[in-house]
Scaffold this motif. Structure first.
Motif, PDB file in Angstrom:
ATOM      1  N   UNK A  34       0.821  -1.207   0.000  1.00 11.15           N
ATOM      2  CA  UNK A  34       0.000   0.000   0.000  1.00 11.15           C
ATOM      3  C   UNK A  34       0.862   1.268   0.000  1.00 11.15           C
ATOM      4  N   UNK A  35       2.035   1.204   0.626  1.00 11.16           N
ATOM      5  CA  UNK A  35       2.906   2.380   0.635  1.00 11.16           C
ATOM      6  C   UNK A  35       3.436   2.677  -0.762  1.00 11.16           C
ATOM      7  N   UNK A  36       3.760   1.600  -1.522  1.00  6.31           N
ATOM      8  CA  UNK A  36       4.228   1.801  -2.891  1.00  6.31           C
ATOM      9  C   UNK A  36       3.120   2.424  -3.741  1.00  6.31           C
ATOM     10  N   UNK A  37       1.906   1.943  -3.534  1.00  2.44           N
ATOM     11  CA  UNK A  37       0.786   2.501  -4.295  1.00  2.44           C
ATOM     12  C   UNK A  37       0.564   3.967  -3.958  1.00  2.44           C
ATOM     13  N   UNK A  38       0.651   4.288  -2.663  1.00  6.58           N
ATOM     14  CA  UNK A  38       0.466   5.682  -2.262  1.00  6.58           C
ATOM     15  C   UNK A  38       1.575   6.565  -2.824  1.00  6.58           C
ATOM     16  N   UNK A  39       2.816   6.067  -2.815  1.00 10.93           N
ATOM     17  CA  UNK A  39       3.928   6.829  -3.371  1.00 10.93           C
ATOM     18  C   UNK A  39       3.756   7.051  -4.868  1.00 10.93           C
ATOM     19  N   UNK A  40       3.222   6.022  -5.560  1.00  9.40           N
ATOM     20  CA  UNK A  40       2.982   6.160  -6.994  1.00  9.40           C
ATOM     21  C   UNK A  40       1.968   7.259  -7.278  1.00  9.40           C
ATOM     22  N   UNK A  41       0.876   7.253  -6.522  1.00 13.36           N
ATOM     23  CA  UNK A  41      -0.159   8.277  -6.735  1.00 13.36           C
ATOM     24  C   UNK A  41       0.399   9.664  -6.447  1.00 13.36           C
ATOM     25  N   UNK A  42       1.095   9.800  -5.326  1.00 10.73           N
ATOM     26  CA  UNK A  42       1.655  11.094  -4.985  1.00 10.73           C
ATOM     27  C   UNK A  42       2.679  11.564  -6.017  1.00 10.73           C
ATOM     28  N   UNK A  43       3.526  10.651  -6.480  1.00  6.34           N
ATOM     29  CA  UNK A  43       4.521  11.015  -7.482  1.00  6.34           C
ATOM     30  C   UNK A  43       3.890  11.431  -8.796  1.00  6.34           C
ATOM     31  N   UNK A  44       2.831  10.716  -9.184  1.00  7.89           N
ATOM     32  CA  UNK A  44       2.146  11.042 -10.429  1.00  7.89           C
ATOM     33  C   UNK A  44       1.516  12.430 -10.355  1.00  7.89           C
ATOM     34  N   UNK A  45       0.837  12.701  -9.250  1.00 15.06           N
ATOM     35  CA  UNK A  45       0.186  14.007  -9.101  1.00 15.06           C
ATOM     36  C   UNK A  45       1.225  15.119  -9.040  1.00 15.06           C
ATOM     37  N   UNK A  46       2.317  14.905  -8.289  1.00 17.23           N
ATOM     38  CA  UNK A  46       3.354  15.931  -8.206  1.00 17.23           C
ATOM     39  C   UNK A  46       4.019  16.168  -9.558  1.00 17.23           C
ATOM     40  N   UNK A  47       4.174  15.083 -10.338  1.00 19.85           N
ATOM     41  CA  UNK A  47       4.744  15.246 -11.667  1.00 19.85           C
ATOM     42  C   UNK A  47       3.867  16.087 -12.574  1.00 19.85           C
ATOM     43  N   UNK A  48       2.555  15.847 -12.501  1.00 18.76           N
ATOM     44  CA  UNK A  48       1.628  16.656 -13.299  1.00 18.76           C
ATOM     45  C   UNK A  48       1.667  18.120 -12.884  1.00 18.76           C
ATOM     46  N   UNK A  49       1.738  18.331 -11.569  1.00 20.22           N
ATOM     47  CA  UNK A  49       1.794  19.710 -11.078  1.00 20.22           C
ATOM     48  C   UNK A  49       3.077  20.388 -11.541  1.00 20.22           C
ATOM     49  N   UNK A  50       4.195  19.672 -11.422  1.00 25.35           N
ATOM     50  CA  UNK A  50       5.475  20.261 -11.831  1.00 25.35           C
ATOM     51  C   UNK A  50       5.493  20.560 -13.321  1.00 25.35           C
ATOM     52  N   UNK A  51       4.914  19.666 -14.124  1.00 25.08           N
ATOM     53  CA  UNK A  51       4.870  19.885 -15.562  1.00 25.08           C
ATOM     54  C   UNK A  51       4.030  21.105 -15.915  1.00 25.08           C
ATOM     55  N   UNK A  52       2.903  21.240 -15.220  1.00 22.88           N
ATOM     56  CA  UNK A  52       2.037  22.394 -15.495  1.00 22.88           C
ATOM     57  C   UNK A  52       2.689  23.688 -15.035  1.00 22.88           C
ATOM     58  N   UNK A  53       3.355  23.653 -13.886  1.00 21.97           N
ATOM     59  CA  UNK A  53       4.005  24.853 -13.370  1.00 21.97           C
ATOM     60  C   UNK A  53       5.133  25.288 -14.297  1.00 21.97           C
ATOM     61  N   UNK A  54       5.891  24.321 -14.801  1.00 24.29           N
ATOM     62  CA  UNK A  54       7.033  24.645 -15.649  1.00 24.29           C
ATOM     63  C   UNK A  54       6.596  25.265 -16.959  1.00 24.29           C
ATOM     64  N   UNK A  55       5.491  24.813 -17.511  1.00 25.53           N
ATOM     65  CA  UNK A  55       5.059  25.347 -18.787  1.00 25.53           C
ATOM     66  C   UNK A  55       3.887  26.292 -18.711  1.00 25.53           C
ATOM     67  N   UNK A  56       3.357  26.554 -17.544  1.00 21.34           N
ATOM     68  CA  UNK A  56       2.190  27.402 -17.422  1.00 21.34           C
ATOM     69  C   UNK A  56       2.528  28.763 -16.865  1.00 21.34           C
TER      70      UNK A  56
END
Length: 1009
Positions: free
Chosen positions: A86-108
């Motif tokens: 469950x910790x790996x799954x939670x880390x995956x979700x958090x990493x995915x969301x943070x990646x999307x945020x970082x991508x949007x911040x960098x280009x937005x």
């Protein structure tokens, strides 16, 4: 997800917070932190066994958060089954969301912001609440209070590149205020009851007050900057200067605005080029005899003293001329030394490259023989010849020369040379109290040109661009423009009483100087009063030096002064009125209107007092202007009003007040001009006395204060010019149309808002005029305003309309043509409407390559209507139509070409689309009968016209005339009623204003994709 996988619980959590307590807490949160309140709908990641959750999505509405949930189900849920922990799954979700945020911040838009996360939250709310185009750049958000009639509303104030928006929600009631910066006419800080820090925003129709800012000065500064930038972009054809970094609204951020405000202050303080950028501002102490904190000059090397020195963080900077400055108490000295050394290397590299290119260009052209002999005119020599001496030294022993110059001034020259020996000479000379007194006495003629170059830093421009002046003259030799023609008319009006300009030498030098600058800066070209300034500069400086002095005055010291609108001078006129109220309050209360006194400053500032003072006195004002900068113009203007305060207070009208000032200036003489005798009047004020009084009484009028006042008044001046241009435009268009002034004004404002929204989303042609619309904007406005709704064919109709109105094929439709189209569409003249519809289906509106639909038209039956009565009616109405057209046609109007069969089919299809769209509208209203009558009438008319076109001999092709089309349409009352119906233009414009933002939002989305 399998049941064996460790449970990862993701739930949709609905938080509804009601009650008086939440209202109070929400109000406090909005005051202290605009992003403090959480969204009512959130998606929370919660792992079983954990006491905390992580918000991965939020929304203001249920629909918004459900959209996020669907995305998670589609893009995240399928990958959850691969995780066994469950910790790996939670880390995956958090990493995915943070990646999307970082991508949007960098280009937005959040890229480059100090707090990207908070800015993204503000941006999301801004977009949801106001639905502006996607590329509308949000700059800042402030929590504040908007004052209405009685009850204030707490909310958020959004400052974007083109709009100011306010949003508030209280007790379920929303308040949205959206104001384009183009409509703001004035910003001021006022007192409202017990509140002292209130910002009042004036528009053309109303005003709003905003208060409870934590930093009201910052908010007012940002508002002034954004309004100024927006208005400068609208008035971009007037020669106004706008920093390159601010031309693209997508780059504007709070940090950039702060840097620009600081740069503008520093550049104005030291009269530096507007293109320069302030790289670093650091607090320090400079080790000089007079504790000067900054000295402009050319840096030769940067040295770091021995760390064992007793001084605290010292830095030594060596300048050309063996001048050394030692700075102490520097923070981050090592980093500063590295940056300065790097910048110096880059600067030297650019200078070497520029000189290499210039040398290469000169080797490929003729050699410039700088012969300084007596040349009567430019045409008598094969080479460009310029003067290497000031004109006063080329006049010989002219008997009129002593009236303008004191050639023997050994005493003052000795004082200046003593100052040079002690404090240095050139741009790195120390500016002490002693040199200010020397300047007030007047610079000797032999040193005046050199000191003007040093004080204004025009010397640096000349050194960075060697041979620029002669190269410019040779490049544009023989060219004739509107500016050069105007220069020729004013050559003999420039100091005509001075002997230097009563000969061909002085006139030729003045012609070359003004022509060279007109080619250097074509946006300004030539402006009134430039000839007077250039004439004085030629008297005391070499010709090339005079060119750089004029460039420095027009582009650095007095920006926006010398253009078609003289915006800068008018702004300073308003600033001068404020200063009169601040520094001379008794005079301001005594005179009925301070603006009358301030109006005199327009000519004072434009000519640097050369137009009102005797020559020798005016030249002393130029000495102080180059030494102290633009602030001295305000200081000496205030000193003149102070010296005449008693007489001005007693004046009975405006003309008398202006006469008092003119008479005062005429009596101001240089001290050398008063004879030493018993009859000499002791009451006469010398120019030295006036200058000294200006420094002593009003020396605290600083550049920083002037820049603050300029920022506030520039908006009002720009809006006044926009209003004047609008009135002139409507006055020219009004006689050509039947629309009311109110309708014309509303259409003008609608077009201006469209330009604000779309100007930076779609590339506008370089030759575009400000009151012309391109194809994209025309289609947008046509769909908003047209009464001819034809479903999917509306875009086709708009395309043809634009092609028809674009008579000169420059991809632009003028405001006049646009208004004439609206006038026809909403007029009661049926013949003009049919004529317009006819022209839309013949060349050039209908191009030859437009594809013909393969399917047969549903409105072309094979049978003709029966009955002779219709034929009789046709003949009568045809005769009436011919008579009406004969009355309306002008003599220049040529007959329209006939319509061929292909064009008629397109015409019929368009009529069918118009009728079916109208029929759909009628069905919604429950009026099916009229819809059927309309289509039946259309079928009868089109079948009649089809047969008429076929009744031709073998020598004539299939064709129809406009008269035949009009006459046939007039036979059917249903079609006549349909075409005569146009709707209410006022309601259409009101609806268009509301729909305009949504439509342009869709257009910007399309362009973005």
């Amino acid at each position: 997800m399998d049941s064996d996988v460790v449970e990862l619980k993701m739930k949709l959590k609905l938080e509804i917070l009601l009650g008086d307590y939440w209202l109070l807490v929400g109000a406090l949160d909005s005051v202290l932190d605009s992003s403090g309140r959480s969204a009512p709908f959130r998606i929370v990641l919660h792992v079983s066994g954990s006491q905390t959750g992580w918000v991965i999505a939020s929304g203001v509405t249920v629909e918004e958060v459900q959209k996020h949930w669907r995305w998670l189900e589609h893009n995240l849920m399928p990958y959850m089954a691969v995780f066994e922990n469950k910790d790996d799954a939670a880390c995956f979700v958090q990493g995915k969301i943070k990646g999307l945020i970082a991508e949007e911040v960098q280009g937005g838009q959040a890229a480059g912001e100090a707090d990207p996360g908070r800015f993204r939250a503000d941006l999301r709310r801004f977009e949801q609440r106001f639905n502006l185009p996607e590329r509308e750049k949000l700059v800042l958000v402030y929590s504040c209070c908007c004052w209405g009639r009685r009850v204030p509303r707490q909310g958020e104030l959004y400052l974007a590149t083109n709009h100011m928006a306010f949003y508030s929600q209280r007790l379920g009631k929303e308040v949205k205020l959206l104001t384009p910066w183009a409509d703001v006419v004035r910003l001021e800080r006022v007192t409202l009851g017990l509140l002292t820090d209130v910002i009042r925003v004036h528009t053309r129709s109303k005003h709003r007050e905003f208060s409870m800012f934590l930093n009201v000065e910052e908010v007012l500064r940002v508002m002034s900057q954004l309004a100024d930038i927006a208005l400068r972009r609208i008035l971009d054809s007037g020669g106004l200067t706008l920093h390159p970094s601010l031309k693209d609204p997508a780059n504007i951020t709070k940090r950039l605005l702060e840097e620009q405000a600081l740069s503008q202050y520093v550049l104005s303080l030291f009269s530096l080029p507007l293109g320069d950028r302030v790289q670093e501002v650091m607090s320090c102490s400079v080790w000089t005899p007079h504790a000067r904190c900054h000295t402009p000059g050319s840096i030769r090397s940067v040295e770091q003293p021995d760390s064992s020195s007793s001084l605290l963080n010292p830095l030594i900077i060596c300048l050309w001329g063996d001048r050394v400055f030692q700075f102490i108490e520097l923070q981050d000295r090592d980093q500063l030394t590295e940056r300065l050394s790097k910048h110096l290397c880059e600067l030297k590299g650019r200078q070497v490259e520029i000189r290499r290119q210039q040398q290469s260009q000169r080797n490929s052209t003729i050699y410039y023989n700088l012969c300084y002999d007596t040349v009567e005119s430019d045409e008598e020599d094969s080479h460009i010849s310029i003067f290497s001496q000031p004109l006063i030294y080329m006049m010989g022993k002219d008997p009129l020369l002593p009236l303008f110059h004191k050639m023997d001034d050994a005493v003052r020259e000795r004082l200046w040379h003593d100052h040079f020996s002690e404090f240095g000479r050139g741009v790195h000379m120390f500016h002490s109290e002693k040199i200010r007194k020397l300047v007030a006495l007047g610079i000797p003629d032999s040193l005046r040109g050199e000191m003007w170059l040093s004080f204004s830093d025009a010397f640096s421009s000349r050194s960075l661009h060697p041979h620029y002046y002669t190269d410019l003259l040779e490049k544009h030799r023989g060219e004739s423009t509107a500016a050069t023609e105007e220069i020729e008319r004013d050559l003999h009006r420039s100091l005509p009483e001075h002997p230097a300009f009563q000969s061909s030498k002085g006139i030729s030098a003045l012609r070359r100087l003004l022509t060279a600058y007109a080619h250097r800066n074509p946006e300004i070209g030539y402006c009134q009063s430039m000839n007077i300034l250039a004439s004085v500069m030629l008297l005391y400086a070499r010709e090339e030096d005079a060119f750089w002095l004029l460039t420095t005055v027009c582009e650095r010291m007095l920006p926006d002064y010398f253009n078609r609108r003289v915006i800068g001078a008018q702004v300073d006129q308003s600033v001068f009125a404020d200063l009169v109220c601040e520094r001379l309050p008794e005079l301001a209360l005594a005179v009925p209107d301070v603006s009358v006194l301030a109006s005199a400053s327009l000519s004072w500032f434009l000519t640097l007092f050369l137009s009102v003072l005797p020559f020798r006195s005016a030249v002393c004002v130029l000495d102080c202007f180059f030494y102290s900068g633009v602030s001295f113009l305000f200081q000496i203007g205030l000193a003149a009003l102070h010296a005449n305060a008693t007489q001005l207070s007693a004046s009975t009208d405006d003309a008398q007040a202006l006469t008092i000032l003119n008479s005062f200036f005429e009596q101001i003489r240089h001290a050398d001009e008063f004879p030493v005798s018993e009859n000499a009047s002791a009451n006469h004020m010398t120019i030295t006395d006036l200058i000294t009084d200006a420094y002593e009484r009003f020396g605290n009028v600083t550049v920083k204060h002037l820049e603050m006042l300029r920022g506030r008044h520039r908006i009002q001046v720009l809006q006044a010019h926009e209003d004047t241009t609008k009135d002139n435009t409507l006055r020219l268009v009004s006689p050509e149309v039947s629309l009311t002034q109110d309708h014309l004004s509303e259409l003008y404002d609608l077009l201006r808002v469209s330009e604000t929204l779309l100007k930076h989303h779609f590339k506008k042609p370089a030759a575009a005029e400000r009151y012309s619309v391109d194809r994209v904007r025309f289609k947008s406005l046509f769909e908003l305003l047209t009464p001819w709704r034809c479903g999917t064919q509306t875009d086709t109709l708009a395309q043809r309309m634009f092609t028809l109105l674009d008579e000169d094929c420059d991809s632009l439709v003028s405001f006049s043509q646009f208004v004439k189209m609206i006038d026809v569409l909403y007029s009661d003249d049926l013949n003009e409407k049919i004529r317009l519809l006819y022209r839309l289906h013949i060349p050039p509106a209908l191009s030859e390559n437009e594809e013909l639909a393969s399917s047969p038209s549903p409105i072309l039956p094979s049978r003709l209507p029966n009955g002779s009565g219709e034929m009789k009616s046709y003949e009568e109405q045809l005769q009436q139509m011919i008579e009406d057209l004969a009355l309306r046609r002008s003599e220049e109007q040529k007959k329209l070409p006939h319509m061929n069969q292909r064009e008629f089919i397109q015409f019929s299809k368009m009529l069918y689309s118009l009728c079916t769209s109208s029929g759909a509208h009628k069905e919604e209203e429950g009026d099916n009968g009229q819809s059927g009558d309309l289509l039946q009438s259309l079928a009868l008319v089109t079948s009649l016209l089809l047969r008429m076109g076929e009744i031709r001999t073998q020598d004539h092709p299939w064709e129809l005339s406009l008269e035949q089309v009009v006459a046939s349409l007039l036979t059917e009352p249903a079609l006549v009623c349909f075409l005569e119906r146009c709707g209410d233009l006022s309601e259409t414009i009101h609806s268009a204003r509301e729909r305009q933002y949504q439509q342009n939002h869709a257009l910007s989305m399309l362009q973005h994709r």
